[in-house]
Design a protein around this motif. Structure first.
Motif, PDB file in Angstrom:
ATOM      1  N   ASP A  92     -15.393  30.691 -14.433  1.00 59.75           N
ATOM      2  CA  ASP A  92     -15.933  31.555 -13.383  1.00 59.75           C
ATOM      3  C   ASP A  92     -15.314  31.188 -12.031  1.00 59.75           C
ATOM      4  O   ASP A  92     -14.423  30.333 -11.945  1.00 59.75           O
ATOM      5  N   THR A  93     -15.799  31.818 -10.996  1.00 52.84           N
ATOM      6  CA  THR A  93     -15.244  31.581  -9.658  1.00 52.84           C
ATOM      7  C   THR A  93     -15.370  30.118  -9.248  1.00 52.84           C
ATOM      8  O   THR A  93     -14.447  29.542  -8.649  1.00 52.84           O
ATOM      9  N   VAL A  94     -16.511  29.497  -9.602  1.00 50.83           N
ATOM     10  CA  VAL A  94     -16.721  28.085  -9.252  1.00 50.83           C
ATOM     11  C   VAL A  94     -15.681  27.206  -9.947  1.00 50.83           C
ATOM     12  O   VAL A  94     -15.166  26.239  -9.360  1.00 50.83           O
ATOM     13  N   SER A  95     -15.351  27.534 -11.207  1.00 51.26           N
ATOM     14  CA  SER A  95     -14.345  26.763 -11.943  1.00 51.26           C
ATOM     15  C   SER A  95     -13.004  26.795 -11.209  1.00 51.26           C
ATOM     16  O   SER A  95     -12.365  25.751 -10.992  1.00 51.26           O
ATOM     17  N   TRP A  96     -12.576  27.996 -10.846  1.00 53.66           N
ATOM     18  CA  TRP A  96     -11.301  28.138 -10.132  1.00 53.66           C
ATOM     19  C   TRP A  96     -11.348  27.415  -8.781  1.00 53.66           C
ATOM     20  O   TRP A  96     -10.408  26.708  -8.396  1.00 53.66           O
ATOM     21  N   ASN A  97     -12.464  27.591  -8.076  1.00 57.26           N
ATOM     22  CA  ASN A  97     -12.591  26.964  -6.751  1.00 57.26           C
ATOM     23  C   ASN A  97     -12.520  25.437  -6.839  1.00 57.26           C
ATOM     24  O   ASN A  97     -11.923  24.780  -5.983  1.00 57.26           O
ATOM     25  N   THR A  98     -13.142  24.881  -7.884  1.00 56.46           N
ATOM     26  CA  THR A  98     -13.148  23.427  -8.047  1.00 56.46           C
ATOM     27  C   THR A  98     -11.732  22.900  -8.219  1.00 56.46           C
ATOM     28  O   THR A  98     -11.338  21.898  -7.611  1.00 56.46           O
ATOM     29  N   LEU A  99     -10.950  23.594  -9.052  1.00 50.15           N
ATOM     30  CA  LEU A  99      -9.576  23.164  -9.303  1.00 50.15           C
ATOM     31  C   LEU A  99      -8.700  23.362  -8.060  1.00 50.15           C
ATOM     32  O   LEU A  99      -7.916  22.486  -7.686  1.00 50.15           O
ATOM     33  N   ILE A 100      -8.848  24.519  -7.423  1.00 49.84           N
ATOM     34  CA  ILE A 100      -8.072  24.805  -6.213  1.00 49.84           C
ATOM     35  C   ILE A 100      -8.390  23.782  -5.122  1.00 49.84           C
ATOM     36  O   ILE A 100      -7.498  23.253  -4.453  1.00 49.84           O
ATOM     37  N   SER A 101      -9.671  23.472  -4.949  1.00 53.86           N
ATOM     38  CA  SER A 101     -10.091  22.504  -3.935  1.00 53.86           C
ATOM     39  C   SER A 101      -9.503  21.119  -4.211  1.00 53.86           C
ATOM     40  O   SER A 101      -9.073  20.419  -3.289  1.00 53.86           O
ATOM     41  N   GLY A 102      -9.463  20.729  -5.507  1.00 47.68           N
ATOM     42  CA  GLY A 102      -8.911  19.426  -5.875  1.00 47.68           C
ATOM     43  C   GLY A 102      -7.439  19.314  -5.522  1.00 47.68           C
ATOM     44  O   GLY A 102      -7.005  18.322  -4.913  1.00 47.68           O
ATOM     45  N   TYR A 103      -6.677  20.330  -5.863  1.00 49.25           N
ATOM     46  CA  TYR A 103      -5.238  20.324  -5.542  1.00 49.25           C
ATOM     47  C   TYR A 103      -5.009  20.433  -4.032  1.00 49.25           C
ATOM     48  O   TYR A 103      -4.069  19.837  -3.487  1.00 49.25           O
ATOM     49  N   PHE A 108     -21.133  25.638 -16.555  1.00 47.59           N
ATOM     50  CA  PHE A 108     -21.643  24.696 -15.559  1.00 47.59           C
ATOM     51  C   PHE A 108     -21.272  23.263 -15.939  1.00 47.59           C
ATOM     52  O   PHE A 108     -20.922  22.453 -15.074  1.00 47.59           O
ATOM     53  N   SER A 109     -21.342  22.942 -17.231  1.00 47.65           N
ATOM     54  CA  SER A 109     -20.978  21.597 -17.701  1.00 47.65           C
ATOM     55  C   SER A 109     -19.522  21.300 -17.360  1.00 47.65           C
ATOM     56  O   SER A 109     -19.192  20.227 -16.833  1.00 47.65           O
ATOM     57  N   PHE A 110     -18.651  22.239 -17.683  1.00 46.45           N
ATOM     58  CA  PHE A 110     -17.221  22.059 -17.384  1.00 46.45           C
ATOM     59  C   PHE A 110     -16.988  21.920 -15.872  1.00 46.45           C
ATOM     60  O   PHE A 110     -16.232  21.057 -15.425  1.00 46.45           O
ATOM     61  N   ASN A 111     -17.662  22.780 -15.100  1.00 45.79           N
ATOM     62  CA  ASN A 111     -17.471  22.732 -13.655  1.00 45.79           C
ATOM     63  C   ASN A 111     -17.864  21.375 -13.076  1.00 45.79           C
ATOM     64  O   ASN A 111     -17.189  20.825 -12.195  1.00 45.79           O
ATOM     65  N   ALA A 112     -18.967  20.821 -13.587  1.00 44.79           N
ATOM     66  CA  ALA A 112     -19.457  19.536 -13.074  1.00 44.79           C
ATOM     67  C   ALA A 112     -18.480  18.405 -13.387  1.00 44.79           C
ATOM     68  O   ALA A 112     -18.169  17.577 -12.517  1.00 44.79           O
ATOM     69  N   ILE A 113     -17.976  18.363 -14.633  1.00 45.14           N
ATOM     70  CA  ILE A 113     -17.072  17.256 -14.997  1.00 45.14           C
ATOM     71  C   ILE A 113     -15.687  17.443 -14.357  1.00 45.14           C
ATOM     72  O   ILE A 113     -15.028  16.472 -13.960  1.00 45.14           O
ATOM     73  N   ILE A 114     -15.240  18.690 -14.229  1.00 48.54           N
ATOM     74  CA  ILE A 114     -13.965  18.955 -13.539  1.00 48.54           C
ATOM     75  C   ILE A 114     -14.055  18.492 -12.087  1.00 48.54           C
ATOM     76  O   ILE A 114     -13.135  17.864 -11.551  1.00 48.54           O
ATOM     77  N   SER A 115     -15.203  18.796 -11.452  1.00 49.36           N
ATOM     78  CA  SER A 115     -15.419  18.364 -10.071  1.00 49.36           C
ATOM     79  C   SER A 115     -15.368  16.847  -9.956  1.00 49.36           C
ATOM     80  O   SER A 115     -14.810  16.297  -9.000  1.00 49.36           O
ATOM     81  N   ALA A 116     -15.940  16.150 -10.957  1.00 45.59           N
ATOM     82  CA  ALA A 116     -15.942  14.680 -10.940  1.00 45.59           C
ATOM     83  C   ALA A 116     -14.520  14.136 -10.972  1.00 45.59           C
ATOM     84  O   ALA A 116     -14.171  13.224 -10.207  1.00 45.59           O
ATOM     85  N   TYR A 117     -13.689  14.673 -11.850  1.00 44.24           N
ATOM     86  CA  TYR A 117     -12.291  14.207 -11.936  1.00 44.24           C
ATOM     87  C   TYR A 117     -11.490  14.602 -10.690  1.00 44.24           C
ATOM     88  O   TYR A 117     -10.645  13.833 -10.203  1.00 44.24           O
ATOM     89  N   ALA A 118     -11.765  15.799 -10.167  1.00 39.65           N
ATOM     90  CA  ALA A 118     -11.045  16.251  -8.976  1.00 39.65           C
ATOM     91  C   ALA A 118     -11.339  15.348  -7.782  1.00 39.65           C
ATOM     92  O   ALA A 118     -10.445  15.019  -6.998  1.00 39.65           O
ATOM     93  N   LYS A 119     -12.599  14.923  -7.653  1.00 40.78           N
ATOM     94  CA  LYS A 119     -12.972  14.047  -6.535  1.00 40.78           C
ATOM     95  C   LYS A 119     -12.292  12.687  -6.629  1.00 40.78           C
ATOM     96  O   LYS A 119     -12.123  12.010  -5.624  1.00 40.78           O
ATOM     97  N   GLN A 120     -11.925  12.281  -7.843  1.00 39.99           N
ATOM     98  CA  GLN A 120     -11.216  11.018  -8.036  1.00 39.99           C
ATOM     99  C   GLN A 120      -9.696  11.224  -8.073  1.00 39.99           C
ATOM    100  O   GLN A 120      -8.952  10.321  -8.452  1.00 39.99           O
TER     101      GLN A 120
END
Length: 718
Positions: free
Chosen positions: A102-113, A73-85
């Motif tokens: 997990d699925t959320v991790s992959w989704n966060t990265l895919i959504s950012g790209y 969850f920690s990684f997902n939150a900070i990855i999301s922060a960088y992806a949004k920027q």
């Protein structure tokens, strides 16, 4: 800290996240650091989420770095922060550090790209995710569809995966498929997905389908869907109403749009900025004096956002008459503190094109460079190519094109059209051949410019080659504009019988544009009988358009058929048809000067006329003979000398004389005319360019004429 205090702390922390209360969050973190609460990954994750939502990336990263053992969850939150920027390189590095994403991790990265339209990265990540055995969900598939970039094949593949994996009924996936099938013009596929969703559909599904119809000029279907939506009691929101306005716009149904506007006023939706953008767009594109209406819409919004300002500028730029207002709007945007984005620059550059204002255009170009637009810079560069071309500056248009880091179809189309309009057919066709060698396939618009280039250079065989290439090589069905270019090409080349046969064998009824092309050719070659036939057909289609009357009148006047000329003029009067008055304008020292025929209003008109009289004396010595057939007065209504004086006071000649008087020796000048330049003026300007040693460019309603050393770029083939 006792249990009650800890619960209160967690409650306040969650509340600060939901309300994006940065001040409360910072206060809680300060209290947390000073307290005896044991280090908690759970609490740290909430601080990361808070700072990420408040766009405070350094604070989010600091909170993450202080966690001894970050969890997924920690990684997902900070990855999301960088992806949004949009800092995907850092987001990806952090992703690679997760032991078991997990699925959320992959989704966060895919959504950012996907948000950055990096299709290849998204496809690779999706394939890698499936190979690792992590289950994709609806958000995963929606993200991949969003990154498709118009690739119908990719959308179809994801669609198949969604059905196979059991997500065919997932609302988010269905909505994404409807949206992107719609953007690609695959309306049947979009409607099929929409129908298969059954009663799972939400308001986004309805809106997506309505938008898809509206984007592709299926306004009737869009409105029908909206009526069904209302009957079923589905919630109508601002996105629905904006989509319906798009439907009225594509139908050019101003009456229906006004009635819908009245309903919006009753519900209060008209004060929504998103809906107001749709109203402004409708009024600006549906005609009927809409400028006052969309100004009223704009003034009802208390705090217009940048999107609404951009729509306002776009509305003004639809008309040359109000392009000056677009520039004023642009300056107001800067004064109220908004930073113009790519859309702002595209709209305001278009206004500079309408005004043929090279000085304003260069200023906007400089601002665009300084602003360092982060996204869609190519659209701004394409607008600059078109602007420089319309301002008669092909050198800078080509320079912008060559400096672009990437070209798209619009880039090539803009440059091809620019060369074609200036009569540089060889250069236009050379850019087209370069386009064929690139990854950018030509479109229907490309071929209009290519065929126009052939028409203005008399390349009949090449014209037929490219006309046939459209369907045979690229599957593009010729439309009225393509046939009109071919009729123009054949007519200019004197092949009037062949041009007439092409009109008669067209697979659909020829529009006024086709008959206008034939009529223009008859005027050039003096074919009275065919010209009368073409004019009659043109008048039947557009009885209140002055063009066929004026063109037929020109044919009769040139042949000295004054009774027939008088009959045409009487027909105009009886039908209440008015000829648009010819006017020309020139920009000197950032100020535009406008002239009309027989103008007496300009403060330097006496000096201008003296200059022209002196010029005429020099021209006559070199062999110039006025072509009085262009002075359209019934023979006997004016003596020969009076008709010559009328020719001498045509608006383009007055503007050119003023330009020569007001600029330095050797400096080129640009004059714009709202109608086609007359034959006598065309001849006279060639003489003037030779006598003065000046380069004189005239942009008329059809094309550019660049006069230099007694010759015109059109080669007298216009």
């Amino acid at each position: 800290m006792n249990q009650w205090t800890l619960q209160r702390f967690r409650y306040l922390l969650k509340n600060s996240i939901s309300s994006r209360d940065l001040l409360l969050g910072k206060s809680l973190q300060s209290h947390y650091i000073k307290s005896t609460i044991p280090p908690s990954t759970y609490i740290a994750n909430h601080f990361i989420t808070l700072y990420a939502k408040c766009a405070q990336l350094p604070l989010a990263r600091n909170a993450f770095d202080q966690i001894p053992h970050p969890n997924v969850f920690s990684f997902n939150a900070i990855i999301s922060a960088y992806a949004k920027q949009s800092q995907m390189h850092v987001a990806h590095q952090l992703f690679d550090q997760i032991p078991h994403p997990d699925t959320v991790s992959w989704n966060t990265l895919i959504s950012g790209y996907a948000g950055l339209a990096q299709t290849a990265q998204v496809v690779n990540l999706f394939a890698e995710m499936r190979s690792t055995g992590v289950d994709a969900d609806g958000f995963t598939l929606s993200g991949v569809v969003a990154a498709s970039g118009g690739d119908v094949g990719l959308i179809e593949q994801v669609h198949a995966v969604a059905v196979y994996a059991g997500f065919g009924g997932c609302v988010s996936v269905g909505n994404a498929l409807i949206t992107y099938y719609g953007k690609c013009g695959c309306l049947e596929e979009a409607k099929k997905v929409y129908d298969e969703m059954g009663e799972v559909k939400d308001e986004v599904s309805w809106n997506s389908m309505i938008v898809a119809y509206g984007q592709h000029k299926e306004g009737v279907k869009a409105l029908g869907l909206f009526q069904e939506m209302a009957r079923r009691g589905v919630v109508v929101d601002m996105f629905t109403t904006a989509s319906v306005l798009t439907a009225f716009t594509c139908l050019e149904d101003l009456c229906g749009g006004v009635q819908f506007h009245a309903q919006l006023i009753k519900t209060g939706f008209h004060q929504n900025s998103h809906v107001a953008s749709g109203l402004i767009d409708m009024y600006s594109k549906c005609g009927g004096g809409g400028v006052l209406d969309f100004k009223r819409v704009f003034e009802e919004i208390e705090e217009p956002d940048l999107v609404l300002w951009n729509t306002m500028i776009s509305g003004y730029s639809q008309s040359e008459e109000f392009s000056e207002e677009a520039l004023l709007c642009f300056r107001r945007i800067q004064r109220v503190g908004y930073n113009p984005d790519d859309c702002t620059f595209v709209c305001v550059i278009s206004s500079c094109s309408n005004l043929s204002s090279p000085s304003q255009g260069k200023q906007i170009h400089t601002l665009a460079i300084k602003s360092n637009i982060p996204t869609n810079r190519v659209s701004v560069e394409n607008a600059l190519i078109a602007m420089y071309s319309k301002c008669g500056n092909l050198r800078d248009a080509r320079r912008v094109f060559e400096k672009m880091s990437e070209h798209n179809t619009v880039s090539f189309n803009s440059l091809i059209a620019g060369y074609a309009q200036h009569g540089h057919g060889l250069e236009s066709l050379a850019v087209f051949r370069r386009m064929l060698e690139s990854d950018n396939a030509p479109t229907s618009i490309t071929f209009i410019s290519v065929l126009s280039a052939c028409a203005h250079t008399g390349k009949v065989d090449e014209g037929w080659k490219y006309f046939n290439m459209m369907k045979e090589s690229f599957g593009i069905e010729p439309v009225t504009e393509h046939y009109s270019c071919m009729i123009d090409l054949l007519g200019r080349s004197g092949k009037l019988d062949e041009a007439e046969r092409l009109i008669e064998t067209m697979p659909f009824d020829p529009g006024s544009i086709s008959w206008a092309a034939l009529l223009g050719a008859c005027r050039t070659h003096g074919n009275i009988e065919l010209g009368a036939k073409a004019a009659k057909k043109f008048m039947e289609l557009e009885p209140y358009n002055a063009a066929p009357y004026v063109m037929l009148g020109n044919i009769y006047a040139s042949a000295g058929m004054w009774e027939e000329f008088a009959t045409v003029r009487k027909l105009m009067r009886d039908r209440g048809v008015r000829k648009k008055p010819g006017c020309s304008w020139i920009e000197i020292n950032k100020r535009t000067h406008v002239f009309v025929a027989e103008d007496c209003s300009h403060p330097r008109i006496g000096e201008i006329r003296e200059f022209l009289e002196e010029m005429y004396r020099k021209m006559r010595k070199l062999g110039y003979v006025p072509d009085v057939s262009w002075a359209l007065v019934k023979d006997g209504g004016a003596v020969e000398g009076e008709r010559e004086i009328m020719l001498g006071h045509h608006s383009e000649k007055l503007a050119i004389a003023f330009g020569l008087l007001s600029t330095k020796e050797g400096e080129p000048i640009l004059v714009v005319k709202n109608l086609r330049v007359c034959g006598d003026c065309h001849t006279a300007i060639k003489f003037i360019s030779a006598i003065t040693g000046r380069e004189i460019t005239v942009r008329d309603a059809h094309r550019f004429h660049c006069f230099k050393e007694g010759r015109c770029s059109c080669g007298d083939y216009w």
